[in-house]
Design an enzyme around this catalytic site. Structure first.
Site, PDB file in Angstrom:
ATOM      1  N   CYS A  73      -6.225  13.719  -8.702  1.00  0.00           N
ATOM      2  CA  CYS A  73      -6.085  12.282  -8.487  1.00  0.00           C
ATOM      3  C   CYS A  73      -4.702  12.045  -7.892  1.00  0.00           C
ATOM      4  CB  CYS A  73      -6.216  11.568  -9.830  1.00  0.00           C
ATOM      5  SG  CYS A  73      -5.880   9.809  -9.780  1.00  0.00           S
ATOM      6  N   CYS A 184      -6.711   9.772  -1.478  1.00  0.00           N
ATOM      7  CA  CYS A 184      -7.366   9.460  -2.753  1.00  0.00           C
ATOM      8  C   CYS A 184      -8.571  10.378  -2.825  1.00  0.00           C
ATOM      9  CB  CYS A 184      -7.789   7.993  -2.776  1.00  0.00           C
ATOM     10  SG  CYS A 184      -8.856   7.589  -4.191  1.00  0.00           S
TER      11      CYS A 184
HETATM   12  N1  DGL Z   1      -9.161   9.177  -7.321  1.00  0.00           N
HETATM   13  C1  DGL Z   1      -7.902   8.550  -7.518  1.00  0.00           C
HETATM   14  C2  DGL Z   1      -6.853   9.026  -6.500  1.00  0.00           C
HETATM   15  O1  DGL Z   1      -6.967  10.101  -5.946  1.00  0.00           O
HETATM   16  C3  DGL Z   1      -7.824   7.047  -7.587  1.00  0.00           C
HETATM   17  C4  DGL Z   1      -8.958   6.243  -8.071  1.00  0.00           C
HETATM   18  C5  DGL Z   1      -8.548   5.041  -8.919  1.00  0.00           C
HETATM   19  O2  DGL Z   1      -7.985   4.059  -8.417  1.00  0.00           O
HETATM   20  O3  DGL Z   1      -8.798   5.145 -10.091  1.00  0.00           O
HETATM   21  O4  DGL Z   1      -5.877   8.341  -6.301  1.00  0.00           O
END
Ligand code: DGL
Length: 216
Positions: A73, A184
């Protein structure tokens, strides 16, 4: 047996896990994936909130005896990776972050873009990546916080989400941007829609494979 723990706010980190699973098999490796769906999205929450979640989930994975942690993430990496490394100096911690260096090296126009959550776009981490690797390039920030929800709801096709993608991607039609970094882990699931929408001269960078290579 090597145990690798992965954390994301939701299903986005599967783009990283999929890259691990597609790579040549790591010898006797077990993956434990936590999707923190009850606390999604991270990208619009405060740093304190995100870090508190990361501390809890890391403790949970440590209680299951992981050997390495992959923060799958970008948002959580930007907020927590350094603090977790300080707290657990013996744990291997790999944080996923926007591939600004790759984009800065590849661009011909000098204009690159990163699509990420609000939290990542405002982070010191992104500022530092820009200063270290893309000093001479113009970095355009695409706020993709709403895209997270599209992916969680499995609205992945262009037919599902054309309006919202066109709205957020406006800068890509206004400036000579030739590299779009997916900052993301949810966003690679939108790749077919993004490819259908954007001119083919724009390279869309999904850093998952590069990150997995680093682990070998
Ligand atoms: N998947 C997360 C990232 O790579 C973000 C998703 C969220 O906002 O929870 O930043």
């Amino acid at each position: 047996m090597i145990k690798i723990g992965l954390i994301d706010s939701g299903i986005g980190g599967f783009s990283i896990l999929n890259a691990f699973l597609a790579a040549p098999p790591l010898n006797r490796t077990q993956f434990i994936y936590i999707a923190d769906s009850g606390h999604l999205p991270y990208g619009v929450k405060s740093d304190a909130y995100i870090h508190e979640r990361m501390e809890r989930l890391t403790a949970e994975l440590l209680s299951r005896k992981i050997d390495a942690l992959v923060i799958a993430c970008n948002t959580a990496t930007a907020v927590s990776a350094e603090k977790l490394r300080e707290k657990y100096p013996d744990l291997i911690i790999i944080g996923i972050e926007p591939a600004i260096k790759l984009a800065a090296t590849a661009t011909k126009s000098g204009h690159i873009a990163v699509a990420a959550t609000l939290s990542t776009l405002h982070s010191e981490r992104l500022k530092s990546l820009k200063e270290r690797f893309a000093k001479a390039q113009t970095l355009h920030k695409i706020i993709g916080s709403e895209w997270v929800d599209l992916v969680e709801k499995q609205k992945l096709t262009l037919a599902d989400n054309q309006k919202i993608l066109e709205e957020t991607l406006k800068p890509l039609f206004q400036y000579p941007i030739d590299q779009l970094v997916l900052g993301c882990t949810h966003f690679p699931f939108l790749m077919p829609a993004l490819k259908a929408l954007l001119p083919k001269e724009i390279t869309i960078i999904d850093p998952a494979n590069a990150i997995v290579q680093e682990c070998y």
